[in-house]
Write an enzyme that holds these catalytic residues in place. Structure first.
Site, PDB file in Angstrom:
ATOM      1  N   SER A   1       0.840  -1.195   0.000  1.00  0.00           N
ATOM      2  CA  SER A   1       0.000   0.000   0.000  1.00  0.00           C
ATOM      3  C   SER A   1       0.871   1.240   0.000  1.00  0.00           C
ATOM      4  CB  SER A   1      -0.916  -0.012   1.230  1.00  0.00           C
ATOM      5  OG  SER A   1      -1.871   1.018   1.154  1.00  0.00           O
ATOM      6  N   ASP A   2       0.390   2.280  -0.636  1.00  0.00           N
ATOM      7  CA  ASP A   2       1.080   3.557  -0.605  1.00  0.00           C
ATOM      8  C   ASP A   2       0.054   4.657  -0.824  1.00  0.00           C
ATOM      9  OD1 ASP A   2       3.054   5.847  -1.558  1.00  0.00           O
ATOM     10  OD2 ASP A   2       4.227   4.252  -0.629  1.00  0.00           O
ATOM     11  N   GLN A   3       0.452   5.857  -0.468  1.00  0.00           N
ATOM     12  CA  GLN A   3      -0.450   6.999  -0.584  1.00  0.00           C
ATOM     13  C   GLN A   3       0.334   8.199  -1.087  1.00  0.00           C
ATOM     14  OE1 GLN A   3      -1.814   9.039   3.102  1.00  0.00           O
ATOM     15  NE2 GLN A   3      -3.859   8.439   2.424  1.00  0.00           N
TER      16      GLN A   3
END
Length: 197
Positions: free
Chosen positions: A73-75
Site C-alpha cells: 500500500s502507498d499513498q
C-alpha cells in the site's frame, strides 16, 4: 493462507488488526523516490504513482515470501499537479501546512495484492480534503502541540489525531484517508479465500 503487510505503517497495521485480520508485517526494501522519479516525466497521475509504489512494495516482499499473500500500500498527496512528500523537518511541516491552507488536495491511496512475485489485484481510492484557512500563528501552536509526529505523514498532518482540526470539509472514507482502502481490500481477500466470508 499467510498474509503479509508490506509496510511499517502503524496506522495500516492498526486498520488490519481492528478488522480481525491475522497478518505479519515486513517492510519492503525499495527506494521510493527512485521508483517514482521516472514517472513524473511520463504523464503518470498521482494515482498512478501511488499504485506503482504500492505494487513495488508488494512485489518486493512477495519475491522473498512467495507462498504468502502480500498487501502493498502507498499513498500520495496531490495539490493540483504537485505531489507532496513527508516533510523533512518541522520547518518543512510548517511550509506544507501553509501551502495547503484554504485549498483542496487529494489523498490517493493505493493497495495491491501479490503472490509468488506476481500482482493479483490493484486498487486506488481518492479522498478530497479541504483545509480551512489557517492562521500562521495557529499553525505554529498546532505544530508545538503535535510535535515530531507532524513529520511522519505526508501533508504534515494526521487526520486520525489533532490534524482533524485543520479541515473544513472532507469527501472520502476514513480508510482511504488513513492510507489503506480497507473495504475493497477485504472484498478482494474474501474473493481470494484468504479470509472468511
Amino acid at each position: 493462507m499467510d498474509i503479509i503487510l508490506a509496510s511499517k505503517s502503524p496506522f495500516r497495521a492498526m486498520l488490519l488488526r481492528n478488522a480481525g485480520i491475522a497478518f505479519s508485517a515486513q517492510s519492503a526494501d525499495i527506494d521510493e523516490r527512485a521508483v517514482e522519479a521516472p514517472l513524473y516525466n511520463s504523464g503518470a497521475t498521482p494515482e498512478d504513482v501511488a499504485l506503482v509504489l504500492a505494487e513495488a512494495k508488494a512485489l518486493d516482499v512477495s519475491e522473498r515470501h512467495p507462498s504468502a499473500l502480500v498487501i502493498g500500500s502507498d499513498q500520495t498527496l496531490s495539490l493540483g499537479d504537485e505531489v507532496m512528500h513527508k516533510p523533512e523537518d518541522m520547518d518543512g511541516a510548517r511550509r506544507q501546512l501553509l501551502k495547503l491552507s484554504g485549498k483542496t488536495h487529494h489523498l490517493n491511496s493505493a493497495v495491491v495484492l501479490a503472490k509468488e512475485g506476481h500482482t493479483l489485484w490493484r486498487h486506488v481510492s481518492v479522498a478530497r480534503m479541504t483545509f480551512r484557512d489557517l492562521d500562521p500563528g495557529f499553525i505554529g501552536r498546532h505544530l508545538s502541540r503535535v510535535g515530531p509526529v507532524a513529520v511522519q505523514s505526508v501533508g504534515a498532518y494526521q487526520y486520525e489525531g489533532q490534524g482533524v482540526q485543520l479541515f473544513e470539509k472532507v469527501d472520502g472514507d476514513y480508510f482511504t484517508i488513513v492510507g489503506l482502502p480497507l473495504l475493497p481490500l477485504l472484498a478482494e481477500l474474501r474473493r481470494e479465500g484468504a479470509i472468511d466470508g
